[in-house]
Motif scaffolding. Sequence first.
Motif, PDB file in Angstrom:
ATOM      1  N   ASP A 340       0.842  -1.191   0.000  1.00 38.94           N
ATOM      2  CA  ASP A 340       0.000   0.000   0.000  1.00 38.94           C
ATOM      3  C   ASP A 340       0.881   1.247   0.000  1.00 38.94           C
ATOM      4  O   ASP A 340       2.120   1.158  -0.038  1.00 38.94           O
ATOM      5  CB  ASP A 340      -0.993  -0.027   1.171  1.00 38.94           C
ATOM      6  CG  ASP A 340      -0.344   0.076   2.552  1.00 38.94           C
ATOM      7  OD1 ASP A 340       0.840   0.503   2.640  1.00 38.94           O
ATOM      8  OD2 ASP A 340      -1.001  -0.263   3.546  1.00 38.94           O
ATOM      9  N   VAL A 341       0.283   2.415   0.057  1.00 41.99           N
ATOM     10  CA  VAL A 341       1.061   3.655  -0.060  1.00 41.99           C
ATOM     11  C   VAL A 341       2.002   3.869   1.123  1.00 41.99           C
ATOM     12  O   VAL A 341       2.945   4.660   1.034  1.00 41.99           O
ATOM     13  CB  VAL A 341       0.134   4.881  -0.239  1.00 41.99           C
ATOM     14  CG1 VAL A 341      -0.623   4.784  -1.548  1.00 41.99           C
ATOM     15  CG2 VAL A 341      -0.814   5.030   0.947  1.00 41.99           C
ATOM     16  N   ASP A 342       1.768   3.156   2.233  1.00 43.78           N
ATOM     17  CA  ASP A 342       2.666   3.244   3.394  1.00 43.78           C
ATOM     18  C   ASP A 342       3.668   2.099   3.425  1.00 43.78           C
ATOM     19  O   ASP A 342       4.290   1.840   4.465  1.00 43.78           O
ATOM     20  CB  ASP A 342       1.851   3.266   4.688  1.00 43.78           C
ATOM     21  CG  ASP A 342       1.080   4.566   4.862  1.00 43.78           C
ATOM     22  OD1 ASP A 342       1.576   5.611   4.396  1.00 43.78           O
ATOM     23  OD2 ASP A 342      -0.019   4.536   5.443  1.00 43.78           O
ATOM     24  N   SER A 343       3.795   1.388   2.306  1.00 47.89           N
ATOM     25  CA  SER A 343       4.773   0.302   2.147  1.00 47.89           C
ATOM     26  C   SER A 343       4.441  -0.954   2.948  1.00 47.89           C
ATOM     27  O   SER A 343       5.324  -1.781   3.197  1.00 47.89           O
ATOM     28  CB  SER A 343       6.191   0.773   2.500  1.00 47.89           C
ATOM     29  OG  SER A 343       6.605   1.799   1.626  1.00 47.89           O
ATOM     30  N   VAL A 344       3.199  -1.128   3.345  1.00 43.97           N
ATOM     31  CA  VAL A 344       2.773  -2.335   4.046  1.00 43.97           C
ATOM     32  C   VAL A 344       2.292  -3.354   3.012  1.00 43.97           C
ATOM     33  O   VAL A 344       1.467  -3.035   2.152  1.00 43.97           O
ATOM     34  CB  VAL A 344       1.641  -2.028   5.051  1.00 43.97           C
ATOM     35  CG1 VAL A 344       1.164  -3.310   5.729  1.00 43.97           C
ATOM     36  CG2 VAL A 344       2.115  -1.016   6.083  1.00 43.97           C
ATOM     37  N   GLU A 345       2.810  -4.571   3.088  1.00 47.80           N
ATOM     38  CA  GLU A 345       2.421  -5.608   2.130  1.00 47.80           C
ATOM     39  C   GLU A 345       0.944  -5.937   2.261  1.00 47.80           C
ATOM     40  O   GLU A 345       0.410  -6.052   3.373  1.00 47.80           O
ATOM     41  CB  GLU A 345       3.245  -6.879   2.345  1.00 47.80           C
ATOM     42  CG  GLU A 345       2.897  -7.988   1.360  1.00 47.80           C
ATOM     43  CD  GLU A 345       3.686  -9.270   1.578  1.00 47.80           C
ATOM     44  OE1 GLU A 345       3.328 -10.289   0.961  1.00 47.80           O
ATOM     45  OE2 GLU A 345       4.649  -9.255   2.375  1.00 47.80           O
ATOM     46  N   TYR A 346       0.284  -6.077   1.130  1.00 45.09           N
ATOM     47  CA  TYR A 346      -1.113  -6.506   1.145  1.00 45.09           C
ATOM     48  C   TYR A 346      -1.215  -7.953   1.621  1.00 45.09           C
ATOM     49  O   TYR A 346      -0.293  -8.758   1.412  1.00 45.09           O
ATOM     50  CB  TYR A 346      -1.724  -6.377  -0.251  1.00 45.09           C
ATOM     51  CG  TYR A 346      -1.926  -4.942  -0.701  1.00 45.09           C
ATOM     52  CD1 TYR A 346      -2.842  -4.118  -0.066  1.00 45.09           C
ATOM     53  CD2 TYR A 346      -1.201  -4.416  -1.777  1.00 45.09           C
ATOM     54  CE1 TYR A 346      -3.041  -2.800  -0.484  1.00 45.09           C
ATOM     55  CE2 TYR A 346      -1.386  -3.109  -2.203  1.00 45.09           C
ATOM     56  CZ  TYR A 346      -2.303  -2.302  -1.545  1.00 45.09           C
ATOM     57  OH  TYR A 346      -2.488  -0.998  -1.957  1.00 45.09           O
ATOM     58  N   SER A 413       0.900   1.843  -5.656  1.00 47.80           N
ATOM     59  CA  SER A 413       0.093   2.633  -6.575  1.00 47.80           C
ATOM     60  C   SER A 413      -0.627   3.730  -5.798  1.00 47.80           C
ATOM     61  O   SER A 413      -1.299   3.454  -4.804  1.00 47.80           O
ATOM     62  CB  SER A 413      -0.935   1.753  -7.304  1.00 47.80           C
ATOM     63  OG  SER A 413      -1.644   2.499  -8.267  1.00 47.80           O
ATOM     64  N   GLY A 414      -0.444   4.955  -6.246  1.00 55.40           N
ATOM     65  CA  GLY A 414      -1.072   6.091  -5.583  1.00 55.40           C
ATOM     66  C   GLY A 414      -0.604   7.382  -6.221  1.00 55.40           C
ATOM     67  O   GLY A 414       0.078   7.379  -7.250  1.00 55.40           O
ATOM     68  N   TRP A 415      -0.939   8.492  -5.600  1.00 49.66           N
ATOM     69  CA  TRP A 415      -0.522   9.799  -6.100  1.00 49.66           C
ATOM     70  C   TRP A 415       0.765  10.222  -5.382  1.00 49.66           C
ATOM     71  O   TRP A 415       0.762  11.075  -4.492  1.00 49.66           O
ATOM     72  CB  TRP A 415      -1.636  10.824  -5.888  1.00 49.66           C
ATOM     73  CG  TRP A 415      -2.763  10.645  -6.879  1.00 49.66           C
ATOM     74  CD1 TRP A 415      -2.735   9.947  -8.038  1.00 49.66           C
ATOM     75  CD2 TRP A 415      -4.079  11.192  -6.771  1.00 49.66           C
ATOM     76  NE1 TRP A 415      -3.947   9.995  -8.678  1.00 49.66           N
ATOM     77  CE2 TRP A 415      -4.802  10.765  -7.925  1.00 49.66           C
ATOM     78  CE3 TRP A 415      -4.730  11.984  -5.836  1.00 49.66           C
ATOM     79  CZ2 TRP A 415      -6.130  11.115  -8.149  1.00 49.66           C
ATOM     80  CZ3 TRP A 415      -6.061  12.331  -6.066  1.00 49.66           C
ATOM     81  CH2 TRP A 415      -6.741  11.906  -7.210  1.00 49.66           C
ATOM     82  N   GLU A 429      -5.334   6.624  -0.594  1.00 45.22           N
ATOM     83  CA  GLU A 429      -6.098   5.796  -1.525  1.00 45.22           C
ATOM     84  C   GLU A 429      -5.178   5.137  -2.551  1.00 45.22           C
ATOM     85  O   GLU A 429      -4.233   5.748  -3.044  1.00 45.22           O
ATOM     86  CB  GLU A 429      -7.156   6.627  -2.239  1.00 45.22           C
ATOM     87  CG  GLU A 429      -8.288   7.070  -1.331  1.00 45.22           C
ATOM     88  CD  GLU A 429      -9.456   7.641  -2.126  1.00 45.22           C
ATOM     89  OE1 GLU A 429     -10.122   6.854  -2.812  1.00 45.22           O
ATOM     90  OE2 GLU A 429      -9.665   8.862  -2.054  1.00 45.22           O
ATOM     91  N   SER A 430      -5.481   3.898  -2.841  1.00 42.88           N
ATOM     92  CA  SER A 430      -4.741   3.144  -3.860  1.00 42.88           C
ATOM     93  C   SER A 430      -5.751   2.280  -4.596  1.00 42.88           C
ATOM     94  O   SER A 430      -6.177   1.233  -4.120  1.00 42.88           O
ATOM     95  CB  SER A 430      -3.664   2.274  -3.213  1.00 42.88           C
ATOM     96  OG  SER A 430      -2.958   1.543  -4.194  1.00 42.88           O
ATOM     97  N   TRP A 548      -5.225  -6.849  -5.685  1.00 42.42           N
ATOM     98  CA  TRP A 548      -5.256  -5.391  -5.495  1.00 42.42           C
ATOM     99  C   TRP A 548      -6.511  -4.767  -6.105  1.00 42.42           C
ATOM    100  O   TRP A 548      -6.801  -4.935  -7.282  1.00 42.42           O
ATOM    101  CB  TRP A 548      -4.003  -4.762  -6.115  1.00 42.42           C
ATOM    102  CG  TRP A 548      -4.039  -3.265  -6.083  1.00 42.42           C
ATOM    103  CD1 TRP A 548      -3.789  -2.457  -5.008  1.00 42.42           C
ATOM    104  CD2 TRP A 548      -4.346  -2.391  -7.175  1.00 42.42           C
ATOM    105  NE1 TRP A 548      -3.940  -1.126  -5.356  1.00 42.42           N
ATOM    106  CE2 TRP A 548      -4.277  -1.060  -6.689  1.00 42.42           C
ATOM    107  CE3 TRP A 548      -4.679  -2.602  -8.514  1.00 42.42           C
ATOM    108  CZ2 TRP A 548      -4.522   0.043  -7.499  1.00 42.42           C
ATOM    109  CZ3 TRP A 548      -4.922  -1.512  -9.329  1.00 42.42           C
ATOM    110  CH2 TRP A 548      -4.840  -0.200  -8.816  1.00 42.42           C
ATOM    111  N   ASP A 549      -7.262  -4.044  -5.259  1.00 44.21           N
ATOM    112  CA  ASP A 549      -8.469  -3.334  -5.671  1.00 44.21           C
ATOM    113  C   ASP A 549      -9.450  -4.245  -6.397  1.00 44.21           C
ATOM    114  O   ASP A 549     -10.159  -3.813  -7.294  1.00 44.21           O
ATOM    115  CB  ASP A 549      -8.096  -2.134  -6.561  1.00 44.21           C
ATOM    116  CG  ASP A 549      -9.242  -1.139  -6.702  1.00 44.21           C
ATOM    117  OD1 ASP A 549     -10.071  -1.062  -5.779  1.00 44.21           O
ATOM    118  OD2 ASP A 549      -9.307  -0.448  -7.739  1.00 44.21           O
ATOM    119  N   LYS A 550      -9.489  -5.499  -6.019  1.00 43.83           N
ATOM    120  CA  LYS A 550     -10.389  -6.450  -6.686  1.00 43.83           C
ATOM    121  C   LYS A 550     -10.921  -7.460  -5.672  1.00 43.83           C
ATOM    122  O   LYS A 550     -10.159  -8.203  -5.057  1.00 43.83           O
ATOM    123  CB  LYS A 550      -9.632  -7.193  -7.801  1.00 43.83           C
ATOM    124  CG  LYS A 550     -10.427  -8.318  -8.452  1.00 43.83           C
ATOM    125  CD  LYS A 550     -11.625  -7.793  -9.235  1.00 43.83           C
ATOM    126  CE  LYS A 550     -12.347  -8.916  -9.956  1.00 43.83           C
ATOM    127  NZ  LYS A 550     -13.023  -9.867  -9.023  1.00 43.83           N
TER     128      LYS A 550
END
Length: 580
Positions: A340-346, A413-415, A429-430, A548-550
Amino acid sequence: MKPYKYNMRYFIRSILFIFLMLMWGCTNLNEQVYSTITGSNFLQTHQNVIQDFIRSFEHCYWSIAGNETYEMEEDCADQLMTPTRGGDWYNGGEFARLHYHTWTANDNFTSDAWNAFYEGICLATNSMQDLQGIRNNTQKLAQVDFTQAQIDEMIAELRVMRAWMYIRALDFYRNIVLVPSVQGVSQGEPQVSPQVAFAYIESELKEAIPNLYTNDQLGDNAIGRWTKGGAAALLVRLYLNSKVWTGVDRFDSCAQVCQDIIDGKYGTYALDSTWYGPFDYTNSTSKEVIFGFPGSYGLSHWQYGSDMYWWMLPYQAPRYFGFTDWGDANPKYSLQPGRDVDSVEYSFALGKPFMKFQKYPDDYRLQLYKNLGGSKRQGMFLYGYLTYTDSNGQLDTIKGDGGPYPLYIRDQSGWFLGAKPGTKIADKESDMLHADDNSGIYPVKYPFYPSSDPNKISSAYAEIRLAEIYYSLAECKYRAGDKAGAAVLLNDVRKRDYPSGSPSLYKPDGSQLTDQEMIDEWGREFLVEGRRRTDLIRWGVFNSGTWWDKQPDPDNHTDIYPIGESVLNASRQLKQNPGY
C-alpha cells in the motif's frame, strides 16, 4: 517429404497484394469485394501461392496485441493494471471494468476480439480453399512450381493456424462458430457447443500433424512456421484446459503429449540456458521456441508496438534505453502493487507479482533492466530512479508526462508525484482511479536495445515455448499427486533463473508445492505473455480470488466474455453468452 524451405521473414514483405476481405468476422458472410482479384485468377505464379498462404500469418501475428486481445487476457487478471494515471487512461472506464470484471456487451473490446479471431479464421479458411483448388490440378501445380505434397503441407499449416485462432475464441467466448468454408457462402454457421468445438479443433490438429514438417527439417527457417511440434503444443493447451472448457478432464492426454514433445517425437527442442534467451534477438533460432512470429525493426514487430510492450514502459524509458526511434513511451500497463502507499504488504494471496519474484531474492530477473552494449542486457524490471545522459551530455532522470519531477518507480500505486522514497504521502487511496507514472513496477521481457544497436528490436515473438510444455506436464503431475515429479520439471526450467546451487530451487520431494505456489510459479515464468486470465480460470481463482483493488465476483459467468453487441447485430442467429 522433402521440405520446401523459404524464409518467413522475407515473405512477410510480399503481402502487399489485393485480397478479398470478408466483413464482420465471418459471422455475416456477405462479401464486400474491393477488387476483382480472387483465388482463381490470382494464383498464377509461385510467389502468388506463397502470398496467399502467408496472408493469415500476418493477421494472426497482429491479433496477439491488436483489437484489445492482450488487455482482455492480462488487464482482468492479477498481475497487470491500467489505472487512471492523473488524467490519462480513464477511457470511459474501460480498464476499470476490465479490472473489476464488470464489462458488458456494449464494451467495444468484446466485439473487437471476436472480429480479430474470425478475420484470422476466415483468412486461413479462404487460403486453404484456394490451395485445395490447385492441389489435384497437375497442370496448375506445374504452372506454380509446387508439388502436391508441398501444397498439402501448406494446407496443414493453415489448419493449425486456424485451430490456434479457434482455441483463443473458445477460451474467450466458449460458444463459438466453426467456419468450414467462406467461398461462395453468404450466411454464417450457427454456434456450436464447447464440446463440439473442442472435438473439431482436436481432430484438425491430429489430422494436420502427419503433413507438417518438423523443426529439424526446416532448420533456421522454422520461425513463423507451424510444425509438428507446434501443432502438438496446441493439443497440450487444449487438453490442459479441457476441464474448464468442456467439463471433461483430459490431464492424462495432456501429460502424454507433453512427454512426447520433450522426448523428441515431434522434433528436437531444448530449454535455453538463460531466462532471456527465448526473448532475445537470437530467439528465432532458439530450440526453446516451438512456435514464434519473426520480428525485426524493418519488418514486423507487433509485440514491440503499442497496446503491448511499448505501452508497458514509463513515459521517458526509451531515453534510458537509448532507443530514440519512436520518441517517448505511453505507460498503459504496469505491474499491480504488492504494497500500500505506506509500504505495508497486502494480505491477499493472489497478485503482488513483483513480490512473488522477490520471494526468491537471488533471481537474475530481479535485476534492474540495463542495456550492456553489444546486444546484451541484464534484468527484467524497471524500478527506482532511471538515469540517462541527455543530448547535452548531462546526466538526467526520466520523468513522467504529468509533471517535471523525476520518477521513482515503486511497487505501490497512488498519487506519489514528486515524493522521495520513504516519504509518507497524505492521500492513502490506492485504486484504479489513484495512480501516477511512479505507480507499479514496469517489466521488460523483450529487450529494447539502443538505436545504434543493429538488433535493437529484432526479437521474434515466442508464442509457444518448451518451458510451457514443462510447466503443463508439471501441473498434470501435481494434480495427479506426484509433487516430486512436478518439482523436477519446474526446476529443469527454473535453474537458469538462479545461481548454481541456489536455495531457491524446489526441494526434490516437491513438498513446497501447493496450489498457490503453482499459480505463483506460472505467473513468474510467463509474466506478461498474454495467458494469465486463462491460468487463473483453470486454477479456479479468477472469479473467487482477491487481489489489489479487486474483490471476488458474485458468480462465475465472467469466466467468458459476452459476444459484443456489434457482432450480434451483424448476425442475428448468434445467441448471447449466459449471464449477459
